[in-house]
Design a protein around this motif. Structure first.
Motif, PDB file in Angstrom:
ATOM      1  N   ASP A  86       0.836  -1.201   0.000  1.00 57.45           N
ATOM      2  CA  ASP A  86       0.000   0.000   0.000  1.00 57.45           C
ATOM      3  C   ASP A  86       0.871   1.252   0.000  1.00 57.45           C
ATOM      4  O   ASP A  86       0.639   2.183  -0.778  1.00 57.45           O
ATOM      5  N   ALA A  87       1.884   1.264   0.855  1.00 56.72           N
ATOM      6  CA  ALA A  87       2.781   2.425   0.898  1.00 56.72           C
ATOM      7  C   ALA A  87       3.465   2.626  -0.452  1.00 56.72           C
ATOM      8  O   ALA A  87       3.552   3.758  -0.952  1.00 56.72           O
ATOM      9  N   SER A  88       3.932   1.530  -1.053  1.00 53.33           N
ATOM     10  CA  SER A  88       4.642   1.658  -2.329  1.00 53.33           C
ATOM     11  C   SER A  88       3.717   2.130  -3.450  1.00 53.33           C
ATOM     12  O   SER A  88       4.159   2.820  -4.372  1.00 53.33           O
ATOM     13  N   SER A  89       2.437   1.786  -3.364  1.00 56.12           N
ATOM     14  CA  SER A  89       1.517   2.248  -4.407  1.00 56.12           C
ATOM     15  C   SER A  89       1.404   3.766  -4.403  1.00 56.12           C
ATOM     16  O   SER A  89       1.202   4.382  -5.456  1.00 56.12           O
ATOM     17  N   HIS A  90       1.566   4.379  -3.245  1.00 54.48           N
ATOM     18  CA  HIS A  90       1.512   5.841  -3.160  1.00 54.48           C
ATOM     19  C   HIS A  90       2.817   6.478  -3.629  1.00 54.48           C
ATOM     20  O   HIS A  90       2.836   7.658  -3.992  1.00 54.48           O
ATOM     21  N   LEU A  91       3.895   5.695  -3.605  1.00 58.54           N
ATOM     22  CA  LEU A  91       5.192   6.182  -4.086  1.00 58.54           C
ATOM     23  C   LEU A  91       5.419   5.884  -5.564  1.00 58.54           C
ATOM     24  O   LEU A  91       6.360   6.387  -6.167  1.00 58.54           O
ATOM     25  N   ALA A  92       4.562   5.055  -6.148  1.00 56.77           N
ATOM     26  CA  ALA A  92       4.746   4.597  -7.528  1.00 56.77           C
ATOM     27  C   ALA A  92       4.868   5.711  -8.572  1.00 56.77           C
ATOM     28  O   ALA A  92       5.540   5.503  -9.588  1.00 56.77           O
ATOM     29  N   PRO A  93       4.272   6.876  -8.395  1.00 64.30           N
ATOM     30  CA  PRO A  93       4.441   7.911  -9.424  1.00 64.30           C
ATOM     31  C   PRO A  93       5.895   8.258  -9.724  1.00 64.30           C
ATOM     32  O   PRO A  93       6.191   8.728 -10.826  1.00 64.30           O
ATOM     33  N   VAL A  94       6.799   8.005  -8.798  1.00 67.19           N
ATOM     34  CA  VAL A  94       8.207   8.314  -9.086  1.00 67.19           C
ATOM     35  C   VAL A  94       8.710   7.505 -10.280  1.00 67.19           C
ATOM     36  O   VAL A  94       9.668   7.909 -10.948  1.00 67.19           O
ATOM     37  N   LEU A  95       8.056   6.386 -10.564  1.00 62.97           N
ATOM     38  CA  LEU A  95       8.461   5.564 -11.707  1.00 62.97           C
ATOM     39  C   LEU A  95       8.096   6.220 -13.039  1.00 62.97           C
ATOM     40  O   LEU A  95       8.637   5.852 -14.079  1.00 62.97           O
ATOM     41  N   HIS A  96       7.207   7.197 -13.003  1.00 62.76           N
ATOM     42  CA  HIS A  96       6.801   7.903 -14.216  1.00 62.76           C
ATOM     43  C   HIS A  96       7.477   9.262 -14.336  1.00 62.76           C
ATOM     44  O   HIS A  96       7.154  10.035 -15.235  1.00 62.76           O
ATOM     45  N   TRP A  97       8.362   9.542 -13.416  1.00 55.38           N
ATOM     46  CA  TRP A  97       9.083  10.809 -13.473  1.00 55.38           C
ATOM     47  C   TRP A  97      10.372  10.631 -14.253  1.00 55.38           C
ATOM     48  O   TRP A  97      10.939   9.543 -14.307  1.00 55.38           O
ATOM     49  N   ARG A  98      10.828  11.717 -14.811  1.00 54.57           N
ATOM     50  CA  ARG A  98      12.121  11.710 -15.496  1.00 54.57           C
ATOM     51  C   ARG A  98      12.927  12.890 -14.976  1.00 54.57           C
ATOM     52  O   ARG A  98      12.372  13.868 -14.479  1.00 54.57           O
ATOM     53  N   ALA A  99      14.228  12.772 -15.107  1.00 60.20           N
ATOM     54  CA  ALA A  99      15.115  13.829 -14.643  1.00 60.20           C
ATOM     55  C   ALA A  99      15.752  14.581 -15.810  1.00 60.20           C
ATOM     56  O   ALA A  99      16.342  15.629 -15.621  1.00 60.20           O
ATOM     57  N   LEU A 100      15.630  14.015 -16.990  1.00 61.84           N
ATOM     58  CA  LEU A 100      16.282  14.604 -18.160  1.00 61.84           C
ATOM     59  C   LEU A 100      15.267  15.325 -19.035  1.00 61.84           C
ATOM     60  O   LEU A 100      14.119  14.897 -19.161  1.00 61.84           O
ATOM     61  N   ASP A 101      15.736  16.393 -19.662  1.00 59.57           N
ATOM     62  CA  ASP A 101      14.906  17.079 -20.643  1.00 59.57           C
ATOM     63  C   ASP A 101      14.767  16.176 -21.866  1.00 59.57           C
ATOM     64  O   ASP A 101      15.653  15.361 -22.161  1.00 59.57           O
TER      65      ASP A 101
END
Length: 139
Positions: A86-101
């Motif tokens: 459950d906790a990880s499901s709330h953190l999952a959006p980080v998998l859709h983030w990018r750091a590069l332009d």
């Protein structure tokens, strides 16, 4: 609702269940709890130091934290797995983030997180790590 608030709700529910005796940490899970707490703490350090890092390093650390939680979920069953899933499901959006332009905008849907989103996710990981540390030491 931000990641910190969502993870804080899950942590609160887990603390209530542990406190009420509804969830009793199994001895086999105690080591996993301590290992996961250490991995999260190693991945996402203190806010003052961590927020000074480049975005790419901050994102990598958040992904590492999420991977540590996923590994623990894979190694256990029952309330600990349910809680961490459950906790990880709330953190999952980080998998859709990018750091590069991405000038050509071919990012497979990955988006640049806002500065406050990174900080919110990092605070959520720290909160989860603190709860696991307390739980691991009391087990």
């Amino acid at each position: 609702m931000g990641m910190f608030e969502a993870v804080a709700r899950v942590v609160h529910e887990a603390e209530l269940q542990l406190g009420d005796g509804v969830w009793e940490l199994r001895p086999a899970d105690s080591d996993l709890v301590r290992q996961t707490a250490a991995a999260l703490t190693d991945a996402v350090g203190p806010a003052e130091a961590h927020e000074a890092l480049p975005r790419i390093e901050r994102l990598a650390a958040l992904r590492e934290a999420l991977a540590a939680v996923a590994v623990t979920v894979a190694r256990t069953h029952g309330p600990l797995a349910w809680f961490l899933a459950d906790a990880s499901s709330h953190l999952a959006p980080v998998l859709h983030w990018r750091a590069l332009d991405a000038p050509d905008n071919r990012t497979f849907g990955a988006v640049l997180p806002a500065g406050d989103e990174l900080a919110d996710a990092e605070a959520a990981v720290r909160h989860l790590a603190a709860m696991l540390t307390r739980t691991g030491h009391s087990a």
